[in-house]
Design an enzyme around this catalytic site. Structure first.
Site, PDB file in Angstrom:
ATOM      1  N   LEU A 160       0.914  -1.176   0.038  1.00 55.33           N
ATOM      2  CA  LEU A 160       0.248  -0.027   0.018  1.00 55.33           C
ATOM      3  C   LEU A 160       0.879   1.295   0.047  1.00 55.33           C
ATOM      4  O   LEU A 160       0.473   2.379  -0.643  1.00 55.33           O
ATOM      5  CB  LEU A 160      -0.986  -0.100   1.306  1.00 55.33           C
ATOM      6  CG  LEU A 160      -2.209  -1.020   1.456  1.00 55.33           C
ATOM      7  CD1 LEU A 160      -2.410  -1.034   2.803  1.00 55.33           C
ATOM      8  CD2 LEU A 160      -2.811  -0.960   0.199  1.00 55.33           C
ATOM      9  N   GLY A 161       2.111   1.143   0.686  1.00 59.38           N
ATOM     10  CA  GLY A 161       2.928   2.270   0.631  1.00 59.38           C
ATOM     11  C   GLY A 161       4.130   2.081   1.560  1.00 59.38           C
ATOM     12  O   GLY A 161       4.387   0.937   2.058  1.00 59.38           O
ATOM     13  N   THR A 197      -3.220   5.231   4.688  1.00 63.06           N
ATOM     14  CA  THR A 197      -1.792   4.871   4.125  1.00 63.06           C
ATOM     15  C   THR A 197      -0.945   5.920   4.462  1.00 63.06           C
ATOM     16  O   THR A 197       0.067   5.984   5.044  1.00 63.06           O
ATOM     17  CB  THR A 197      -1.918   4.213   2.742  1.00 63.06           C
ATOM     18  OG1 THR A 197      -2.968   3.394   2.829  1.00 63.06           O
ATOM     19  CG2 THR A 197      -0.581   3.766   2.542  1.00 63.06           C
ATOM     20  N   GLU A 201       2.216   6.224   6.730  1.00 62.82           N
ATOM     21  CA  GLU A 201       3.610   6.435   6.428  1.00 62.82           C
ATOM     22  C   GLU A 201       4.241   7.668   6.716  1.00 62.82           C
ATOM     23  O   GLU A 201       5.463   7.750   7.082  1.00 62.82           O
ATOM     24  CB  GLU A 201       3.615   6.297   4.681  1.00 62.82           C
ATOM     25  CG  GLU A 201       3.086   5.131   4.076  1.00 62.82           C
ATOM     26  CD  GLU A 201       3.900   3.760   4.454  1.00 62.82           C
ATOM     27  OE1 GLU A 201       4.771   3.699   5.066  1.00 62.82           O
ATOM     28  OE2 GLU A 201       3.085   2.721   4.498  1.00 62.82           O
ATOM     29  N   HIS A 204       5.834   7.298   9.921  1.00 64.86           N
ATOM     30  CA  HIS A 204       7.387   6.818   9.989  1.00 64.86           C
ATOM     31  C   HIS A 204       8.260   7.917   9.400  1.00 64.86           C
ATOM     32  O   HIS A 204       9.148   7.908   9.886  1.00 64.86           O
ATOM     33  CB  HIS A 204       7.325   5.669   8.756  1.00 64.86           C
ATOM     34  CG  HIS A 204       6.703   4.355   9.067  1.00 64.86           C
ATOM     35  ND1 HIS A 204       6.890   3.712  10.315  1.00 64.86           N
ATOM     36  CD2 HIS A 204       5.771   3.694   8.395  1.00 64.86           C
ATOM     37  CE1 HIS A 204       6.248   2.555  10.055  1.00 64.86           C
ATOM     38  NE2 HIS A 204       5.504   2.389   9.219  1.00 64.86           N
ATOM     39  N   HIS A 210       6.220   0.936  14.287  1.00 60.30           N
ATOM     40  CA  HIS A 210       5.046   0.203  14.217  1.00 60.30           C
ATOM     41  C   HIS A 210       4.538  -0.367  15.774  1.00 60.30           C
ATOM     42  O   HIS A 210       5.897  -0.397  16.449  1.00 60.30           O
ATOM     43  CB  HIS A 210       5.178  -1.371  13.577  1.00 60.30           C
ATOM     44  CG  HIS A 210       5.213  -0.911  11.865  1.00 60.30           C
ATOM     45  ND1 HIS A 210       6.295  -1.640  11.152  1.00 60.30           N
ATOM     46  CD2 HIS A 210       4.440  -0.016  10.952  1.00 60.30           C
ATOM     47  CE1 HIS A 210       5.816  -1.334  10.022  1.00 60.30           C
ATOM     48  NE2 HIS A 210       4.981  -0.062   9.809  1.00 60.30           N
ATOM     49  N   TRP A 212       4.018  -2.841  17.083  1.00 58.07           N
ATOM     50  CA  TRP A 212       4.398  -4.235  17.406  1.00 58.07           C
ATOM     51  C   TRP A 212       5.902  -4.205  17.407  1.00 58.07           C
ATOM     52  O   TRP A 212       6.641  -5.290  17.621  1.00 58.07           O
ATOM     53  CB  TRP A 212       3.828  -5.367  16.648  1.00 58.07           C
ATOM     54  CG  TRP A 212       4.226  -5.236  15.119  1.00 58.07           C
ATOM     55  CD1 TRP A 212       5.325  -6.183  14.607  1.00 58.07           C
ATOM     56  CD2 TRP A 212       3.740  -4.591  14.222  1.00 58.07           C
ATOM     57  NE1 TRP A 212       5.226  -5.874  13.201  1.00 58.07           N
ATOM     58  CE2 TRP A 212       4.575  -4.841  13.058  1.00 58.07           C
ATOM     59  CE3 TRP A 212       2.632  -3.738  14.078  1.00 58.07           C
ATOM     60  CZ2 TRP A 212       4.103  -4.447  11.608  1.00 58.07           C
ATOM     61  CZ3 TRP A 212       2.510  -3.113  12.723  1.00 58.07           C
ATOM     62  CH2 TRP A 212       3.313  -3.507  11.603  1.00 58.07           C
ATOM     63  N   THR A 227       1.660   3.122  24.134  1.00 57.49           N
ATOM     64  CA  THR A 227       1.145   2.378  23.394  1.00 57.49           C
ATOM     65  C   THR A 227       1.390   0.695  23.829  1.00 57.49           C
ATOM     66  O   THR A 227       2.611   0.489  24.211  1.00 57.49           O
ATOM     67  CB  THR A 227       1.566   2.287  21.865  1.00 57.49           C
ATOM     68  OG1 THR A 227       3.096   1.889  21.989  1.00 57.49           O
ATOM     69  CG2 THR A 227       1.237   3.526  21.039  1.00 57.49           C
ATOM     70  N   ASP A 263      -8.307   0.911   6.866  1.00 58.64           N
ATOM     71  CA  ASP A 263      -8.435   2.642   7.140  1.00 58.64           C
ATOM     72  C   ASP A 263      -9.471   2.914   7.980  1.00 58.64           C
ATOM     73  O   ASP A 263      -9.531   3.845   9.017  1.00 58.64           O
ATOM     74  CB  ASP A 263      -8.764   3.012   5.706  1.00 58.64           C
ATOM     75  CG  ASP A 263      -7.473   3.572   5.022  1.00 58.64           C
ATOM     76  OD1 ASP A 263      -6.404   2.607   5.306  1.00 58.64           O
ATOM     77  OD2 ASP A 263      -7.391   4.394   3.956  1.00 58.64           O
TER      78      ASP A 263
HETATM   79  N1  ARG Z   1       3.056  -0.107   4.411  1.00 64.02           N
HETATM   80  C1  ARG Z   1       1.893  -0.786   4.793  1.00 64.02           C
HETATM   81  C2  ARG Z   1       1.668  -1.575   3.949  1.00 64.02           C
HETATM   82  O1  ARG Z   1       1.788  -1.522   2.619  1.00 64.02           O
HETATM   83  C3  ARG Z   1       1.005   0.341   5.085  1.00 64.02           C
HETATM   84  C4  ARG Z   1      -0.219  -0.172   5.640  1.00 64.02           C
HETATM   85  C5  ARG Z   1      -1.303   0.882   5.760  1.00 64.02           C
HETATM   86  N2  ARG Z   1      -2.548   0.632   6.220  1.00 64.02           N
HETATM   87  C6  ARG Z   1      -3.907   1.019   6.061  1.00 64.02           C
HETATM   88  N3  ARG Z   1      -5.104   0.593   6.305  1.00 64.02           N
HETATM   89  N4  ARG Z   1      -3.735   1.983   4.850  1.00 64.02           N
HETATM   90  O2  ARG Z   1       0.924  -2.588   4.124  1.00 64.02           O
HETATM   91 ZN    ZN Z   2       4.365   1.082   8.431  1.00 68.27          ZN
HETATM   92 CA    CA Z   3       4.919   0.326  23.303  1.00 68.15          CA
END
Ligand code: ARG
Ligand code: ZN
Ligand code: CA
Length: 290
Positions: A160-161, A197, A201, A204, A210, A212, A227, A263
């Site tokens: 997604l990105g 997305t 991003e 970041h 993230h 996790w 968190t 999203d």
């Molecule tokens: N880098 C992550 C991917 O490509 C971005 C996730 C974004 N999530 C979203 N719900 N827009 O999976």
């Molecule tokens: Zn990410």
């Molecule tokens: Ca944490």
């Protein structure tokens, strides 16, 4: 993370810079660094590079603007769906105090819409930064010390990105978004049509990790104290609570922008994530604030 690790190997001083940023973040957290509100929101100028082969990849100005609007909604906690936060965490929904505007001047000082269009012969791009390289069918960033560069293109492999953290190479700095996950209108497609997305991003790009901690177990963290520690990414629309890493009774904060849910399920940053972002904007990203 693959690109991040490649950048770390290519330039040993990058690792040192990242250590310094962590040091700065920790100092600010220890000092109780508060969300900087005095001068109002911090503003960042954005250029969007639309790289297209097929007509549907050539995003309209309206779709581009819908993404800027979505960023402003989420980075000011002006999103109506923040009311979906579970009651235990409503007090942690934080206004990041950051606003995004399409650039009105290009690097040469010429008037611009803040949108560039580049026709490519490539069917799709990957996470190898080729969309940022004219020799590989992409387009160079504008001065990344002055602009947040966003690229929209067709990405392969279900991506997604992706983004680059602060302190990396200037020639590849910025954020790449799949054209159907860009903005909230036009060809933006469910379940990634709320512009999140880019929200994720850009997080970041402002040094968020993230939730996790990018480890497949409970060993890694995100450098943020408010968190809960979590094991692995969450996808789709999880049921609350989803407990991992002894983080009961509330479990993972999967509704955080820095998880991988749909999203319409990601709705918040926390105060300590805002501290990390403000630390980036006071340090390695200071020059982009206008
Ligand atoms: N880098 C992550 C991917 O490509 C971005 C996730 C974004 N999530 C979203 N719900 N827009 O999976
Ligand atoms: Zn990410
Ligand atoms: Ca944490």
């Amino acid at each position: 993370m693959i690109i991040h690790n490649r950048n770390l190997e290519a330039d040993p001083s990058y690792r040192e810079r990242l250590h310094q940023y962590e040091h700065d973040v920790n100092a600010r957290m220890a000092a109780g660094f508060k969300v900087a509100k005095k001068k109002g929101p911090m503003k960042i100028q954005v250029v969007v590079h639309v790289v297209y082969k097929n007509p549907d990849e050539k995003l309209s100005a309206a779709q581009v603007k819908s993404q800027i609007k979505a960023l402003n909604r989420d980075y000011r906690a002006a999103n109506a769906d923040k009311s979906d936060a579970p009651p235990v965490w409503t007090g942690l929904v934080a206004d990041a105090g950051i606003e995004f505007v399409l650039a009105t001047k290009d690097p040469k000082g010429k008037k611009t819409t803040g949108i560039t269009y580049t026709k490519t012969t490539r069917d799709e791009f990957g996470d190898d930064d080729s969309v940022k390289d004219p020799a590989q069918g992409g387009v160079k960033p504008w001065n990344s010390a002055k602009y947040l560069n966003l690229w929209s293109c067709n990405l392969g492999g279900g991506l997604l990105g992706y983004a680059q953290f602060p302190g990396g190479p200037a020639t590849t700095d910025g954020v790449v978004i799949l054209y159907t996950a860009f903005g909230t209108t036009g060809v933006a497609a469910v379940p990634f049509n709320l512009g999140r997305t880019a929200t994720h991003e850009v997080g970041h790009w402002l040094n968020l990790r993230h939730i996790w901690g990018d480890t497949p177990d409970c060993s890694g963290g995100d450098g943020v104290s408010d968190t809960p520690n979590a094991a692995t990414p969450n996808f789709n629309k999880p049921n609350f609570p989803h407990i991992t890493c002894n983080n009961g009774p509330s479990g993972d904060m999967f509704m955080n922008y820095m998880d991988y849910v749909d999203d319409d399920t990601m709705i918040m940053f926390t105060p300590q994530q805002v501290v990390r972002m403000h630390s980036a904007l006071a340090g390695p990203r200071a020059s982009v604030v206008i």
